[in-house]
Scaffold this motif. Structure first.
Motif, PDB file in Angstrom:
ATOM      1  N   LYS A 154       1.064  -0.881   0.308  1.00 49.75           N
ATOM      2  CA  LYS A 154       0.170  -0.325   0.129  1.00 49.75           C
ATOM      3  C   LYS A 154       0.650   1.560  -0.023  1.00 49.75           C
ATOM      4  N   VAL A 155       2.327   1.306   0.537  1.00 49.22           N
ATOM      5  CA  VAL A 155       3.027   2.482   0.701  1.00 49.22           C
ATOM      6  C   VAL A 155       3.224   2.271  -0.996  1.00 49.22           C
ATOM      7  N   GLY A 156       3.454   1.341  -2.037  1.00 49.54           N
ATOM      8  CA  GLY A 156       4.022   2.066  -3.548  1.00 49.54           C
ATOM      9  C   GLY A 156       2.903   2.260  -4.067  1.00 49.54           C
ATOM     10  N   GLU A 157       2.176   2.096  -3.656  1.00 47.36           N
ATOM     11  CA  GLU A 157       0.543   2.618  -4.023  1.00 47.36           C
ATOM     12  C   GLU A 157       0.099   3.635  -3.648  1.00 47.36           C
ATOM     13  N   GLU A 158       0.110   4.290  -2.588  1.00 47.39           N
ATOM     14  CA  GLU A 158      -0.079   5.382  -1.897  1.00 47.39           C
ATOM     15  C   GLU A 158       0.598   6.325  -2.725  1.00 47.39           C
ATOM     16  N   VAL A 159       1.910   6.226  -2.493  1.00 45.00           N
ATOM     17  CA  VAL A 159       3.190   6.973  -2.555  1.00 45.00           C
ATOM     18  C   VAL A 159       3.609   7.711  -4.125  1.00 45.00           C
ATOM     19  N   GLY A 160       3.084   6.124  -4.417  1.00 41.41           N
ATOM     20  CA  GLY A 160       3.489   6.141  -6.638  1.00 41.41           C
ATOM     21  C   GLY A 160       2.058   7.647  -7.247  1.00 41.41           C
ATOM     22  N   VAL A 161       1.003   7.710  -6.236  1.00 39.59           N
ATOM     23  CA  VAL A 161       0.237   8.483  -6.784  1.00 39.59           C
ATOM     24  C   VAL A 161       0.614  10.025  -6.501  1.00 39.59           C
ATOM     25  N   LEU A 162       1.226   9.921  -5.686  1.00 40.77           N
ATOM     26  CA  LEU A 162       1.356  11.241  -5.069  1.00 40.77           C
ATOM     27  C   LEU A 162       2.443  11.827  -6.094  1.00 40.77           C
ATOM     28  N   LEU A 163       3.505  11.278  -6.505  1.00 40.22           N
ATOM     29  CA  LEU A 163       4.814  11.505  -6.992  1.00 40.22           C
ATOM     30  C   LEU A 163       4.122  11.280  -8.279  1.00 40.22           C
ATOM     31  N   GLY A 164       2.909  10.848  -8.493  1.00 39.03           N
ATOM     32  CA  GLY A 164       2.319  10.730 -10.093  1.00 39.03           C
ATOM     33  C   GLY A 164       2.641   9.743 -10.819  1.00 39.03           C
ATOM     34  N   GLY A 165       3.920   8.655 -10.706  1.00 35.65           N
ATOM     35  CA  GLY A 165       4.466   7.807 -10.824  1.00 35.65           C
ATOM     36  C   GLY A 165       3.822   6.539 -10.112  1.00 35.65           C
ATOM     37  N   SER A 166       4.591   5.261 -11.100  1.00 38.87           N
ATOM     38  CA  SER A 166       4.844   3.699 -10.313  1.00 38.87           C
ATOM     39  C   SER A 166       5.785   3.561  -8.957  1.00 38.87           C
ATOM     40  N   LEU A 167       5.001   3.234  -8.310  1.00 41.80           N
ATOM     41  CA  LEU A 167       6.595   2.882  -7.142  1.00 41.80           C
ATOM     42  C   LEU A 167       6.068   1.557  -7.303  1.00 41.80           C
ATOM     43  N   LYS A 168       6.772   0.754  -6.826  1.00 42.02           N
ATOM     44  CA  LYS A 168       7.289  -0.417  -5.703  1.00 42.02           C
ATOM     45  C   LYS A 168       8.170  -1.215  -5.066  1.00 42.02           C
ATOM     46  N   ILE A 169       8.125  -2.042  -3.860  1.00 38.34           N
ATOM     47  CA  ILE A 169       8.666  -2.014  -2.555  1.00 38.34           C
ATOM     48  C   ILE A 169       8.973  -3.877  -2.980  1.00 38.34           C
ATOM     49  N   VAL A 170       9.886  -3.926  -3.158  1.00 37.90           N
ATOM     50  CA  VAL A 170      10.322  -5.634  -3.359  1.00 37.90           C
ATOM     51  C   VAL A 170      11.058  -5.895  -1.797  1.00 37.90           C
ATOM     52  N   PRO A 171       9.877  -7.038  -1.280  1.00 38.60           N
ATOM     53  CA  PRO A 171       9.818  -6.989   0.011  1.00 38.60           C
ATOM     54  C   PRO A 171      11.139  -7.854   0.597  1.00 38.60           C
TER      55      PRO A 171
END
Length: 633
Positions: free
Chosen positions: A280-297
């Protein structure tokens, strides 16, 4: 697995294709259900699994088989399915999914899909099951699974359920899981009177009587043992005594029962929650930044302060997160300085060339710092939302400050920057659009999640080659006294001789020798206590937290001191390690500035008595008398 369950499994598997066909036809888009997984779970075990806000559709079984069950899906998936049925425009659909707006219209449309699923199940059972019955979808409700009261009949009765779980996807978009719960007793999988078993207490077994050993996982499960006795009386801080009879409580009635925790199961739950957080961090921060953010755990792990700092990396921007709710304390979010500049600079839309330059020069300007601070707020909010919805305790995280640190230069033996404690680390690698960044690290006090005991299992076995044999065995130093291993100190030649020969006097009922171990991070106080013991003729050895406990415990050991420079989580972790080693002798926890809370914690983790330091000769003598007599008895 018995034949009845095998038959149900085959029917459920056969139903999958019909469900896909009929639901897809109604939606006008392709929905897929993965190969289902099935198991029998108690209500408690099912709702204990981490899950966010969900839509529960009640299912009535009518005909030759009767009972109550349910269909359960994440609320976002119910919105996506219902919104697809009423043909919401894609942009509007994504908006209501993001806001989790489960309107009356969406409720009605998803309800139709639940009807189709129940119809598919009914048809397949009619064709393949000897008894005739049908599944009827009735009312539905939005629930938080973790908040469900187990002993109530809401939203379903307490008992055992045959649970089918299948992963869903709609037109290639991955969704969550659909769960079908059917009453196990109605299909003869458990006895009619079976109830969800409680944790075994006072030697009592589980009450559920099942037809197969695999039916009741909860009944098989043994909680991980952390404490061996009840907690201390409130009024008595200086003497917390273990009763001679381990099954009886402390002699005073004012006690706090110790809690037992299945650590492995707790770790599984926390790991699932933390995985949900990273997604969810990847999803919400990605939306905030205007890009695609993924976190590989990465794999979650426990670390002490020194280990946490050692693995952290170069310059880090550390956000302090105040813990609020059912617990208090502080957690820590780390990202590299360059990544913080990149994320903050991206948020304020620095031109690419300028962004590359400030990242390269590690220029963390005020605007970029403020912007990254907002990202840290978002991350804290995500962890808060997930834990509020999916965890049994109410935990919240509030970002309070940012600071830049160089981990390798932080003193691991002090409480500067972050306290000395056992931490549980949730980390992953950041990927923004096509660019791989560094790591995001969230460090929580392990005690916050009741995972301190993992420090016992993950404790590195250091200096084994250098470690001498336990007290009372020949260490081949040619003098008859045990030679100290690396990181230890022998008290005195006389004390060593007493330990090796068993000739020292001791305050026991028989008056025989008493071998004593002192585990410590406070060399000065440990040496003072050790010198007093040696002067009294006791055989004693000073060890440190890093020394392998099992290497020094033997039948000759009559008493253990845990001497802490400060009463903190690191010391409690050592107490857990001692308890987990099979220690069957009294443990005296020594340290300064005890409070009722820390006394109760120490006792919970195995201490039989408390010693306030710096300790006087009279205090030590009293502890020896009380605890060595107890051991002898």
């Amino acid at each position: 697995m018995n034949k009845k369950q095998e038959r149900l499994n085959k029917i459920i598997s056969a139903c999958r294709a019909r469900m896909e066909e009929e639901v897809s036809a109604l939606l006008g888009k392709t929905i897929t259900f993965a190969e289902p997984e099935t198991k029998i779970l108690s209500k408690e075990d099912f709702f204990a699994e981490p899950a966010g806000k969900s839509v529960l559709a009640h299912v009535q079984l009518e005909g030759d088989i009767e009972g109550q069950g349910c269909l359960l899906v994440p609320v976002r998936d119910a919105i996506r399915i219902g919104g697809t049925l009423i043909m919401l425009p894609d942009s509007e659909l994504e908006s209501v999914i993001s806001e989790e707006e489960y309107t009356e219209e969406l409720e009605d449309s998803y309800g139709e899909i639940a009807n189709i699923i129940c119809g598919s199940l009914s048809t397949t059972f009619e064709e393949q099951y000897p008894k005739t019955f049908r599944l009827v979808r009735t009312e539905q409700e939005v629930i938080l699974p973790v908040k469900v009261e187990i002993e109530s009949d809401e939203p379903v009765a307490d008992g055992f359920y045959y649970v089918m779980t299948t992963k869903m996807a709609l037109e290639g978009t991955e969704m969550g899981k659909l769960h079908l719960l059917l009453p196990a007793a109605s299909f003869g999988l458990v006895e009619e009177e079976a109830k969800s078993p409680d944790l075994q207490e006072e030697g009592q077994g589980a009450t559920a009587n099942t037809t197969d050993a695999s039916v009741s996982p909860a009944a098989e499960e043994q909680p991980g043992v952390i404490a061996r006795q009840s907690a201390a009386p409130e009024a008595q801080v200086s003497a917390v005594e273990r009763p001679v009879d381990e099954q009886s409580g402390p002699s005073t009635p004012d006690t706090v029962p110790a809690q037992t925790i299945n650590v492995e199961k707790q770790k599984e739950r926390i790991d699932q929650l933390l995985a949900n957080c990273l997604g969810k961090v990847g999803e919400e921060v990605g939306v905030l930044l205007g890009g695609s953010l993924k976190i590989v755990p990465e794999k979650n792990s426990v670390f002490d302060k020194a280990e946490l700092l050692e693995q952290a990396g170069g310059k880090q921007v550390m956000a302090r997160l105040d813990v609020r709710g059912d617990a208090e304390g502080e957690s820590y979010l780390f990202v590299s300085l360059k990544d913080a500049i990149f994320l903050g600079g991206t948020l304020i839309m620095l031109p690419d060339a300028e962004l590359e330059e400030v990242v390269r020069n590690e220029e963390f300007g005020e605007d970029a710092e403020d912007a990254y601070g907002e990202i840290a707020n978002i991350i804290a909010g995500v962890y808060t939302a997930v834990f509020e919805e999916q965890y049994r305790k109410s935990l919240g995280f509030v970002k309070t400050a940012l600071e830049t640190i160089i981990p390798i230069k932080v003193d691991p033996d002090s409480d500067e920057v972050i306290p000395r404690a056992i931490y549980y680390l949730n980390a992953g690698t950041l990927h923004y659009n096509d660019q791989e960044l560094g790591r995001l690290q969230m460090a929580f006090p392990a005690a916050l999640f009741d995972l301190e005991a993992l420090a016992v299992k993950d404790e590195p076995q250091e200096d084994k080659a250098a470690a001498s044999s336990p007290v009372g065995r020949d260490s081949s130093n040619g003098q008859g006294a045990p030679a100290p291993a690396a990181g230890q100190s022998a008290i005195s030649p006389a004390a060593g001789e007493a330990a090796a020969t068993g000739s020292g006097s001791a305050v026991t009922a028989e008056g025989s020798s008493a071998d004593i171990l002192i585990f410590t991070d406070d060399d000065a106080e440990a040496a003072s206590i050790g010198t007093f013991l040696a002067d009294q003729g006791y055989g004693a050895r000073i060890l440190h937290y890093r020394d392998g406990v099992a290497d020094y415990l033997s039948s000759r050991i009559s008493l253990v001191f845990l001497v802490m420079k400060e009463v903190n989580e690191q010391g409690f972790g050592m107490a857990i390690k001692l308890a987990g080693s099979g220690l069957q002798v009294p443990l005296i926890a020594a340290g300064p500035a005890w409070t009722r809370t820390t006394v109760l914690k120490a006792v919970k983790y195995g201490a039989t008595d408390i010693l306030i330091t710096p300790a006087s000769a009279e205090d030590i003598t009293e502890k020896l008398k009380n605890n060595l007599v107890r051991k002898a008895a």
